[in-house]
Scaffold this motif. Structure first.
Motif, PDB file in Angstrom:
ATOM      1  N   ASP A 102       0.742   0.989   2.088  1.00  0.00           N
ATOM      2  CA  ASP A 102      -0.648   1.367   1.841  1.00  0.00           C
ATOM      3  C   ASP A 102      -1.621   0.464   2.587  1.00  0.00           C
ATOM      4  O   ASP A 102      -2.591  -0.050   2.035  1.00  0.00           O
ATOM      5  N   PHE A 103      -1.317   0.267   3.837  1.00  0.00           N
ATOM      6  CA  PHE A 103      -2.204  -0.540   4.675  1.00  0.00           C
ATOM      7  C   PHE A 103      -3.561   0.153   4.807  1.00  0.00           C
ATOM      8  O   PHE A 103      -3.654   1.386   4.768  1.00  0.00           O
ATOM      9  N   ASP A 104      -4.571  -0.658   4.939  1.00  0.00           N
ATOM     10  CA  ASP A 104      -5.873  -0.082   5.250  1.00  0.00           C
ATOM     11  C   ASP A 104      -5.739   0.761   6.512  1.00  0.00           C
ATOM     12  O   ASP A 104      -5.157   0.333   7.507  1.00  0.00           O
ATOM     13  N   LYS A 105      -6.330   1.975   6.459  1.00  0.00           N
ATOM     14  CA  LYS A 105      -6.254   2.862   7.611  1.00  0.00           C
ATOM     15  C   LYS A 105      -7.319   2.501   8.624  1.00  0.00           C
ATOM     16  O   LYS A 105      -8.466   2.229   8.271  1.00  0.00           O
ATOM     17  N   GLU A 106      -6.924   2.514   9.863  1.00  0.00           N
ATOM     18  CA  GLU A 106      -7.865   2.281  10.947  1.00  0.00           C
ATOM     19  C   GLU A 106      -8.165   3.610  11.633  1.00  0.00           C
ATOM     20  O   GLU A 106      -7.247   4.319  12.048  1.00  0.00           O
ATOM     21  N   ILE A 107      -9.459   3.931  11.702  1.00  0.00           N
ATOM     22  CA  ILE A 107      -9.886   5.155  12.387  1.00  0.00           C
ATOM     23  C   ILE A 107     -10.735   4.742  13.585  1.00  0.00           C
ATOM     24  O   ILE A 107     -11.665   3.932  13.458  1.00  0.00           O
ATOM     25  N   TYR A 108     -10.388   5.275  14.728  1.00  0.00           N
ATOM     26  CA  TYR A 108     -11.129   4.964  15.950  1.00  0.00           C
ATOM     27  C   TYR A 108     -11.901   6.207  16.400  1.00  0.00           C
ATOM     28  O   TYR A 108     -11.294   7.250  16.657  1.00  0.00           O
ATOM     29  N   ARG A 109     -13.221   6.086  16.466  1.00  0.00           N
ATOM     30  CA  ARG A 109     -14.061   7.183  16.951  1.00  0.00           C
ATOM     31  C   ARG A 109     -14.652   6.787  18.294  1.00  0.00           C
ATOM     32  O   ARG A 109     -15.335   5.767  18.421  1.00  0.00           O
ATOM     33  N   THR A 110     -14.362   7.581  19.277  1.00  0.00           N
ATOM     34  CA  THR A 110     -14.915   7.319  20.608  1.00  0.00           C
ATOM     35  C   THR A 110     -16.310   7.938  20.700  1.00  0.00           C
ATOM     36  O   THR A 110     -16.474   9.145  20.508  1.00  0.00           O
ATOM     37  N   ASP A 149      -2.294  -8.353   9.618  1.00  0.00           N
ATOM     38  CA  ASP A 149      -3.637  -8.286  10.198  1.00  0.00           C
ATOM     39  C   ASP A 149      -4.525  -7.314   9.434  1.00  0.00           C
ATOM     40  O   ASP A 149      -5.714  -7.202   9.708  1.00  0.00           O
ATOM     41  N   LYS A 150      -3.935  -6.584   8.433  1.00  0.00           N
ATOM     42  CA  LYS A 150      -4.701  -5.670   7.601  1.00  0.00           C
ATOM     43  C   LYS A 150      -4.271  -5.850   6.150  1.00  0.00           C
ATOM     44  O   LYS A 150      -3.147  -6.263   5.870  1.00  0.00           O
ATOM     45  N   SER A 151      -5.150  -5.500   5.229  1.00  0.00           N
ATOM     46  CA  SER A 151      -4.813  -5.581   3.812  1.00  0.00           C
ATOM     47  C   SER A 151      -3.771  -4.527   3.462  1.00  0.00           C
ATOM     48  O   SER A 151      -3.764  -3.426   4.017  1.00  0.00           O
ATOM     49  N   SER A 152      -2.888  -4.879   2.523  1.00  0.00           N
ATOM     50  CA  SER A 152      -1.819  -3.969   2.126  1.00  0.00           C
ATOM     51  C   SER A 152      -1.373  -4.307   0.716  1.00  0.00           C
ATOM     52  O   SER A 152      -1.751  -5.338   0.151  1.00  0.00           O
ATOM     53  N   LEU A 153      -0.540  -3.434   0.169  1.00  0.00           N
ATOM     54  CA  LEU A 153       0.089  -3.680  -1.112  1.00  0.00           C
ATOM     55  C   LEU A 153       1.478  -4.257  -0.891  1.00  0.00           C
ATOM     56  O   LEU A 153       2.189  -3.862   0.044  1.00  0.00           O
ATOM     57  N   LEU A 154       1.867  -5.191  -1.761  1.00  0.00           N
ATOM     58  CA  LEU A 154       3.199  -5.793  -1.689  1.00  0.00           C
ATOM     59  C   LEU A 154       3.950  -5.485  -2.978  1.00  0.00           C
ATOM     60  O   LEU A 154       3.441  -5.723  -4.070  1.00  0.00           O
ATOM     61  N   SER A 155       5.148  -4.926  -2.834  1.00  0.00           N
ATOM     62  CA  SER A 155       5.989  -4.712  -4.004  1.00  0.00           C
ATOM     63  C   SER A 155       7.341  -5.361  -3.751  1.00  0.00           C
ATOM     64  O   SER A 155       7.855  -5.370  -2.627  1.00  0.00           O
ATOM     65  N   LYS A 156       7.930  -5.916  -4.812  1.00  0.00           N
ATOM     66  CA  LYS A 156       9.176  -6.670  -4.703  1.00  0.00           C
ATOM     67  C   LYS A 156      10.288  -5.934  -5.437  1.00  0.00           C
ATOM     68  O   LYS A 156      10.084  -5.394  -6.528  1.00  0.00           O
ATOM     69  N   LEU A 157      11.467  -5.941  -4.844  1.00  0.00           N
ATOM     70  CA  LEU A 157      12.615  -5.283  -5.443  1.00  0.00           C
ATOM     71  C   LEU A 157      13.174  -6.124  -6.586  1.00  0.00           C
ATOM     72  O   LEU A 157      13.455  -7.321  -6.419  1.00  0.00           O
ATOM     73  N   ASP A 158      13.347  -5.503  -7.733  1.00  0.00           N
ATOM     74  CA  ASP A 158      14.013  -6.124  -8.874  1.00  0.00           C
ATOM     75  C   ASP A 158      15.498  -5.756  -8.782  1.00  0.00           C
ATOM     76  O   ASP A 158      15.882  -4.606  -9.004  1.00  0.00           O
ATOM     77  N   PHE A 159      16.346  -6.735  -8.447  1.00  0.00           N
ATOM     78  CA  PHE A 159      17.761  -6.454  -8.233  1.00  0.00           C
ATOM     79  C   PHE A 159      18.461  -6.029  -9.516  1.00  0.00           C
ATOM     80  O   PHE A 159      19.423  -5.256  -9.467  1.00  0.00           O
ATOM     81  N   SER A 160      18.017  -6.529 -10.648  1.00  0.00           N
ATOM     82  CA  SER A 160      18.718  -6.215 -11.895  1.00  0.00           C
ATOM     83  C   SER A 160      18.629  -4.729 -12.224  1.00  0.00           C
ATOM     84  O   SER A 160      19.589  -4.118 -12.686  1.00  0.00           O
ATOM     85  N   GLY A 161      17.459  -4.126 -11.974  1.00  0.00           N
ATOM     86  CA  GLY A 161      17.293  -2.708 -12.245  1.00  0.00           C
ATOM     87  C   GLY A 161      17.295  -1.846 -11.015  1.00  0.00           C
ATOM     88  O   GLY A 161      17.155  -0.620 -11.098  1.00  0.00           O
ATOM     89  N   ALA A 162      17.444  -2.490  -9.842  1.00  0.00           N
ATOM     90  CA  ALA A 162      17.417  -1.785  -8.557  1.00  0.00           C
ATOM     91  C   ALA A 162      16.154  -0.933  -8.430  1.00  0.00           C
ATOM     92  O   ALA A 162      16.196   0.210  -7.974  1.00  0.00           O
ATOM     93  N   GLU A 163      15.028  -1.512  -8.851  1.00  0.00           N
ATOM     94  CA  GLU A 163      13.731  -0.839  -8.758  1.00  0.00           C
ATOM     95  C   GLU A 163      12.693  -1.804  -8.222  1.00  0.00           C
ATOM     96  O   GLU A 163      12.847  -3.025  -8.327  1.00  0.00           O
TER      97      GLU A 163
END
Length: 898
Positions: A759-767, A718-732
């Motif tokens: 690194d999801f977009d941060k949600e700030i709520y101001r009342t 429901d929010k923008s984020s970064l996606l990183s995938k595990l490389d099994f060969s180098g375990a990184e």
């Protein structure tokens, strides 16, 4: 930086011994020191991090736990410590933990297995005597082990019986209205080592019509057996004396260091059948005086009803009494056998683990059976209660098909405050005319790899391979079990592909195991485990099919769940619409054709959960029988649940679940995915296994494409984020993608993929609570509270347009801004810096401020239109409810996405 990636970086490169695969190391004889050295190096180089030594049938039984055996065992532990390998103690000879290779019954013959048998017949008026017998007693599981197996289980290779006792003889009418208990003076009895027979003169039978029954219950000890009776407290003491203590003496300071745990494997007395058994309980039950006393706690009539319930539903309370019998039976074994073993382990710095006979091995159906025709006769299917006595949950699985073992293992572990399980993977031959013990040398590396990944996603932490062999026997001997190569093959280290490919399986297994411990699973459902259904109805696959088919469908269609035993419900509560049990939370509860519950209290709990906001669904039937209490009370509770619309039926045919997509089930449950990160992919027959974890600062996802075909899917948040995938060969982890809400990914055939969403977009709520003013046609701007209506602040008779106004500062730029009105019932228009940015007549009070919001000072105005009620009813006697609430009733909220 993403916290979970940082935590995983070291763990996936250097998995610990609890995440590295383990193996059974089969000893078919006592090895020499140089053999131990060579095999341990081979074991470690293959990728294993731990092992258990298992003495097999080919090992002479008298060698087991001998001085020579224990000396070799100690030498093995010494070398394991040098190689940084961990050991567990596989706690018996061959399998069937508890008998110590026959040493228990040798030490104390009173612990030999003792069983309860029964016989039932209609009374024939034409005969002078009524005769009942128990004969042709045999154990199917023993018979299928051939001579080598029968000679292991029985001295002399044959079951012989003694110490017969009459437990009860009953004459009753088929309608359950009349029952007579016969005493020993009213029948003649004769018995031998093959069975027992009684003859009753008709004059002693008060009920002689054609519908009358005569039942015999008798118990006997198997005098030739090496197997034990788990209902007796002295059995545990004999086992500790003959097994645990010798291991402790031999291993010394390895206990708690090199050697971390004990492991039991399928503890059970033999399961016996006999010619006269026509009841729905298909195997004998273990028996003891304490068990008999517990059944007769309410008197001899109570005991009679309990025993007759094993024969069928002859009395109104038979179903409930059958539940009582099985629960009493299981918990007596838990208390007398398992509790002392766990205590001994705890006192000696060892963890307690192992698995019982699991009927659902090789299946998704809890009503399936293995070894016995009736798994109720082995601790009554009460997997949750037994697991409460373990320190590490363990299960087994058979052959390379998907099955429910790992999911059930994880379920019982989490219910008892842990997570994950050790899973023993074995192979049995299934060709017609062959024998399961011949195993499966045809195993291919991809086949095993896929099975390991299925198990991991379903809940396995550590993969336990059955087995690593000491040697592979000879080609000139075709005897099952006698020849090592025909003892539940494969011996994985004798597969030609072991050295080039097995290390890859082990490495990836350990990485996935570590990855899946990086966060907490997001569970959609708790599925009610219908244990008491089987107590009442028996081990019929039909009775477990709904639960099985629904569970398998959910597992392959990106839902996650745990099974939950009824006895744990009172430990749960509902909070914010979610069911909370310990560390786990669920968005809904599913009842899969639950026909029987413990008591009406369970139904009241379910009702309370629903009233507190939990979504509750059912498939098939709702409960109508209670084990304790009155069925009428249960019926009333179910009626209330239905009439108050507190439970929601899902009506579909089971055939739909075998298709690529089940529309009715998806329609009912799809809202669960909308509440969280979820996967989207086109419907397909090939399974997709997935696990979503909530981490400290995002999500982790593990997906297995169980198919020869490629898989394209979207990971949707429901929010923008970064996606990183595990490389099994180098375990990184590979380079991160750019931020987006929907990530499209592509998996190769049989690819296991691990992703981090961070690194999801941060949600700030101001009342926006303070600083508001309001004006109307009749009044200039004046301060106003936004926490209660106008009618409470001097505008009692006002109706019309009111303009609220506030100035606020925005310190830095944001990606998105919205205004939320939590409580308002009127039509509104929203102006930002004098520009109309939104309006609502009341259906949605969420407004985008993106176009006009600026850094620095902003003017927010809310133009609000009340109803006319407070003006027109101001002097009317017809309004009884008081002034209409109008205006802003709770402080507006500014939602900023940074």
């Amino acid at each position: 930086m993403c916290k979970v990636r940082g935590k995983l970086a070291e763990r996936i490169k250097h998995p610990d011994k609890w995440h590295l695969p383990a193996c059974y190391w089969f000893w078919q004889r006592i090895p020499a020191c140089d053999e131990i050295d060579a095999k341990l190096k081979e074991l470690k180089s293959g990728g294993f991090g731990s092992f258990q030594i298992a003495a097999r049938l080919a090992t002479p039984i008298n060698d087991y736990l001998s001085d020579r055996f224990l000396t070799a065992y100690r030498y093995c532990a010494d070398r394991a410590r040098e190689l940084k390998l961990m050991m567990g103690i596989y706690d018996d000879y061959n399998w069937q933990s508890g008998h110590a290779g026959g040493l228990c019954v040798k030490l104390d013959p009173t612990v030999k297995e003792r069983h309860l048998f029964w016989s039932l017949k209609n009374i024939d008026d034409s005969d002078a005597y009524a005769e009942l017998k128990i004969s042709s007693i045999s154990s199917g599981d023993a018979q299928c082990l051939f001579e080598i197996g029968k000679n292991w289980i029985y001295e002399g290779g044959k079951a012989l019986w003694d110490e017969w006792e009459i437990v009860g003889v009953y004459n009753f009418t088929a309608d359950g209205k009349k029952l007579a208990i016969l005493d020993k003076t009213q029948f003649d009895c004769c018995c031998d080592d093959q069975g027992i027979k009684i003859k009753v003169k008709k004059e002693f039978l008060p009920y002689l019509n054609s519908e009358s029954k005569l039942a015999l219950f008798a118990a006997a000890r198997c005098k030739s057996s090496r197997m034990v009776n788990y209902l007796l407290p002295q059995t545990a003491q004999a086992f500790i004396k003959t097994t645990y203590e010798p291991y402790a003496k031999a291993l010394g300071d390895h206990l708690g260091t090199t050697v971390r745990y004990t492991f039991f494997d399928q503890p059970h007395s033999c399961f016996y059948q006999w010619r006269e058994n026509t009841s729905q309980v298909r195997s004998s039950l273990m028996f003891s005086k304490e068990f008999s006393d517990l059944l007769s706690a309410g008197g001899e009539l109570e005991k009679a009803h309990c025993l007759i319930s094993l024969l069928g539903d002859y009395f109104n309370d038979s179903a409930a009494k059958r539940c009582c019998v099985f629960e009493t039976y299981a918990h007596l074994a838990f208390r007398n056998y398992f509790e002392p073993l766990r205590k001994w382990c705890s006192d000696h710095n060892l963890l307690f683990s192992g698995h019982e006979v699991l009927g659902h091995v090789h299946s998704w159906n809890f009503a399936d059976t293995v070894i016995t025709e009736d798994n109720r006769c082995n601790f009554a299917l009460d997997y949750f209660a037994l697991d409460a006595l373990r320190d590490i949950t363990a299960v087994d699985a058979k052959n390379s098909i998907s099955q429910i073992s790992a999911k059930m293992g994880d379920s019982v572990a989490r219910a008892n405050g842990r997570s994950g399980c050790i899973l023993e993977q074995y192979y049995g031959r299934e060709e017609k005319g062959s024998h399961f013990g011949a195993g499966f040398w045809e195993l291919k590396p991809l086949e095993l790899y896929a099975q390991v990944m299925r198990h991991h996603i379903l809940g396995m932490r550590q993969f336990l391979m059955h087995a690593f062999y000491l040697d592979d026997g000879t080609l000139d001997n075709d005897e099952i079990f006698k020849n090592p190569r025909l003892d539940f093959s494969p011996g994985i280290n004798f597969e030609p592909w072991y050295r080039p490919f097995f290390t890859k399986i082990c490495k990836d297994s350990a990485i996935v195991a570590e990855f899946l411990d990086a966060g907490n699973p997001v569970f959609d459902l708790a599925i009610f485990y219908p244990r008491r259904n089987f107590y009442v109805s028996g081990m019929n696959r039909e009775y477990g099919s709904i639960c099985a088919d629904v569970a398998k469908y959910l597992s392959t269609h990106a839902y996650d769940y745990l099974f939950l035993d009824e006895d744990y419900l009172d430990k749960a509560h509902v909070e914010n619409g979610k069911l909370i049990l310990g560390k786990e939370s669920f968005s809904a509860l599913l009842l899969p054709d639950v026909k029987v519950v413990k008591s009406a209290k369970t139904l009241k709990l379910i009702k309370e959960f629903a009233e507190d906001g939990l979504k509750i669904f059912f498939v098939g039937s709702l409960p109508r029988i209670v084990a304790y209490g009155e069925d009428d009370e249960a019926a009333r509770e179910v009626s209330d649940l239905i009439s108050d619309l507190l439970v929601h039926p899902i009506d579909f045919s089971l055939e739909e679940l075998n298709e690529a997509y089940a529309p009715k089930l998806e329609k009912a449950l799809s809202f669960l995915k909308e509440e969280r990160i979820h996967l989207e992919f086109s419907p397909r027959k090939d399974p997709v296994w997935s696990k979503i974890l909530r981490t400290d600062d995002g999500y982790a996802l593990c997906i297995f494409n169980d198919s020869h075909n490629y898989l394209a899917l979207n990971i949707v948040g429901d929010k923008s984020s970064l996606l990183s995938k595990l490389d099994f060969s180098g375990a990184e982890f590979a380079k991160e993608s750019y931020k987006q809400r929907v990530h499209s990914v592509f998996l190769n055939p049989y690819e296991i993929a691990c992703f981090i969403l961070s690194d999801f977009d941060k949600e700030i709520y101001r009342t926006l609570k303070d600083g508001w003013s309001v004006t109307t046609v009749e009044r200039e701007f004046c301060p106003i509270s936004v926490e209660c209506g106008l009618e409470k602040q001097g505008f009692e008779n006002f109706a019309g347009k009111a303009l609220y106004q506030i100035n606020f500062l925005l310190e830095s730029s944001c990606k998105e801004a919205k205004l939320l009105l939590p409580s308002c019932h009127d039509g509104v228009k929203i102006y930002l810096n004098k520009v109309l940015v939104g309006q609502s007549l009341g259906q949605d009070y969420c407004f985008s401020l993106n176009t006009e919001l600026k850094i620095g000072a902003n003017l927010l105005e809310i133009e609000l239109y009340t109803s006319a009620a407070n003006y027109y009813y101001q002097h009317s006697k017809w309004r009884k409810s008081g002034p209409d609430s109008c205006g802003i009733l709770a402080a507006p909220i500014l939602k900023l996405i940074m």
